[in-house]
Design a protein around this motif. Structure first.
Motif, PDB file in Angstrom:
ATOM      1  N   THR A  57      12.325  16.410 -22.877  1.00 44.19           N
ATOM      2  CA  THR A  57      13.580  16.518 -23.120  1.00 44.19           C
ATOM      3  C   THR A  57      14.836  15.402 -23.228  1.00 44.19           C
ATOM      4  O   THR A  57      14.471  14.611 -23.138  1.00 44.19           O
ATOM      5  N   ASP A  58      15.966  16.547 -23.359  1.00 44.15           N
ATOM      6  CA  ASP A  58      17.064  15.614 -24.542  1.00 44.15           C
ATOM      7  C   ASP A  58      17.379  14.372 -22.799  1.00 44.15           C
ATOM      8  O   ASP A  58      19.060  14.837 -22.925  1.00 44.15           O
ATOM      9  N   GLN A  59      16.940  13.641 -21.262  1.00 48.73           N
ATOM     10  CA  GLN A  59      17.809  13.502 -20.386  1.00 48.73           C
ATOM     11  C   GLN A  59      18.579  12.218 -21.332  1.00 48.73           C
ATOM     12  O   GLN A  59      18.031  11.722 -22.060  1.00 48.73           O
ATOM     13  N   GLN A  60      19.802  11.879 -20.365  1.00 47.50           N
ATOM     14  CA  GLN A  60      19.856  10.507 -21.112  1.00 47.50           C
ATOM     15  C   GLN A  60      19.071  10.035 -21.150  1.00 47.50           C
ATOM     16  O   GLN A  60      19.439   8.645 -21.848  1.00 47.50           O
ATOM     17  N   SER A  61      18.214   9.646 -19.716  1.00 52.26           N
ATOM     18  CA  SER A  61      17.938   7.566 -20.208  1.00 52.26           C
ATOM     19  C   SER A  61      16.910   8.375 -20.911  1.00 52.26           C
ATOM     20  O   SER A  61      16.234   6.860 -21.739  1.00 52.26           O
ATOM     21  N   ILE A  62      16.565   9.163 -21.790  1.00 52.35           N
ATOM     22  CA  ILE A  62      15.546   8.915 -22.344  1.00 52.35           C
ATOM     23  C   ILE A  62      16.128   9.305 -24.328  1.00 52.35           C
ATOM     24  O   ILE A  62      14.891   8.483 -24.923  1.00 52.35           O
ATOM     25  N   LEU A  63      17.333   9.132 -24.012  1.00 52.18           N
ATOM     26  CA  LEU A  63      17.882   9.422 -25.267  1.00 52.18           C
ATOM     27  C   LEU A  63      18.212   7.380 -25.369  1.00 52.18           C
ATOM     28  O   LEU A  63      18.506   6.836 -26.783  1.00 52.18           O
ATOM     29  N   ASP A  64      18.544   6.976 -24.332  1.00 50.62           N
ATOM     30  CA  ASP A  64      18.889   5.772 -23.629  1.00 50.62           C
ATOM     31  C   ASP A  64      16.772   4.707 -25.340  1.00 50.62           C
ATOM     32  O   ASP A  64      17.698   3.609 -25.209  1.00 50.62           O
ATOM     33  N   VAL A  65      16.088   5.043 -23.946  1.00 48.20           N
ATOM     34  CA  VAL A  65      14.780   4.677 -24.385  1.00 48.20           C
ATOM     35  C   VAL A  65      14.536   5.026 -26.066  1.00 48.20           C
ATOM     36  O   VAL A  65      14.370   3.720 -26.791  1.00 48.20           O
ATOM     37  N   LEU A  66      15.090   5.702 -26.865  1.00 48.29           N
ATOM     38  CA  LEU A  66      14.788   6.626 -28.453  1.00 48.29           C
ATOM     39  C   LEU A  66      15.809   5.418 -28.532  1.00 48.29           C
ATOM     40  O   LEU A  66      15.761   4.463 -30.039  1.00 48.29           O
ATOM     41  N   VAL A  67      16.938   4.870 -28.400  1.00 54.47           N
ATOM     42  CA  VAL A  67      17.709   3.765 -29.095  1.00 54.47           C
ATOM     43  C   VAL A  67      17.992   2.734 -29.071  1.00 54.47           C
ATOM     44  O   VAL A  67      17.874   2.394 -30.215  1.00 54.47           O
ATOM     45  N   GLU A  68      16.893   2.316 -28.287  1.00 55.27           N
ATOM     46  CA  GLU A  68      16.497   1.309 -27.708  1.00 55.27           C
ATOM     47  C   GLU A  68      15.413   0.475 -28.363  1.00 55.27           C
ATOM     48  O   GLU A  68      15.014  -0.851 -28.826  1.00 55.27           O
ATOM     49  N   THR A  69      14.261   1.684 -28.653  1.00 53.21           N
ATOM     50  CA  THR A  69      13.136   1.936 -29.730  1.00 53.21           C
ATOM     51  C   THR A  69      13.712   1.963 -31.019  1.00 53.21           C
ATOM     52  O   THR A  69      13.028   0.794 -31.788  1.00 53.21           O
ATOM     53  N   LYS A  70      14.561   2.091 -30.981  1.00 49.69           N
ATOM     54  CA  LYS A  70      14.794   2.160 -32.609  1.00 49.69           C
ATOM     55  C   LYS A  70      15.324   0.836 -33.095  1.00 49.69           C
ATOM     56  O   LYS A  70      15.542  -0.222 -34.078  1.00 49.69           O
ATOM     57  N   LYS A  71      16.206   0.599 -32.192  1.00 49.55           N
ATOM     58  CA  LYS A  71      16.801  -0.424 -31.943  1.00 49.55           C
ATOM     59  C   LYS A  71      16.096  -1.781 -32.880  1.00 49.55           C
ATOM     60  O   LYS A  71      16.298  -2.649 -33.391  1.00 49.55           O
TER      61      LYS A  71
END
Length: 185
Positions: A57-71
């Motif tokens: 699910t594209d919740q903001q908190s999960i998108l933040d996790v995705l961005v942080e993990t990519k970084k």
């Protein structure tokens, strides 16, 4: 020459699979600690964006996790193998309203490098096994005591934080919190 280019393509696909596995695993772990009951559906008709037939699910908190993990995974540079950047750790911590804190759990994703020189031709088998691993992770993260703690959370009693980093798990720092607060968005 054809086998050499095929081998390079297989290696590139394996790197892509490992990167996606790491990002999905971090999302699954953090999502399971949001304190909400969430149903994650398997998607038999996946698109190119639904890696491993799992739709997060594209919740903001999960998108933040995705961005942080990519970084974090990109910190080693574009031309460095992702295998050298692992293990990836997802640490879940709790902080009470009184200021007490503790690490509830630390999840670690690593690769056994003694088995990475196996023939790369079985990319579909590897992909399917990674898919099964993520589906198992989805189940396991929801049967641990930390899941029950996150589901019982009240706003005035404690907050749950996550921290994602590479390297060996730092479980000896039980009183240090450097994570991000998990909120319902």
């Amino acid at each position: 020459m054809a086998s050499q280019s095929g081998s390079l393509q297989d290696r590139s696909n394996l790197e892509k699979y490992i990167r996606q596995l790491a990002m999905k695993a971090a999302q699954i772990i953090v999502q399971s600690r949001l304190g909400e009951k969430i149903a994650t559906e398997s998607n038999p008709n996946s698109t190119s964006t639904d890696w491993f037939n799992i739709s997060i699910t594209d919740q903001q908190s999960i998108l933040d996790v995705l961005v942080e993990t990519k970084k974090i995974l990109a910190d080693g540079g574009q031309h460095e193998s992702i295998i050298t950047r692992l293990p990836l750790c997802v640490e879940i911590s709790l902080q009470t309203a009184e200021g007490g804190s503790m690490i509830l759990e630390c999840w670690t994703l690593s690769i056994r490098t003694d088995q990475t020189n196996a023939p790369q031709r079985a990319n579909q088998v590897i992909y399917n096994r990674m898919s099964l691993l993520l589906k198992s992770l989805l189940s396991v993260t929801r049967v641990t005591p930390a899941y029950r703690v996150s589901r019982m959370k009240r706003a005035d009693s404690y907050d749950i934080y996550y921290r994602i980093y590479t390297g060996e798990p730092q479980t000896n720092q039980l009183d240090v919190l450097e994570g991000h607060r998990l909120d319902k968005f």
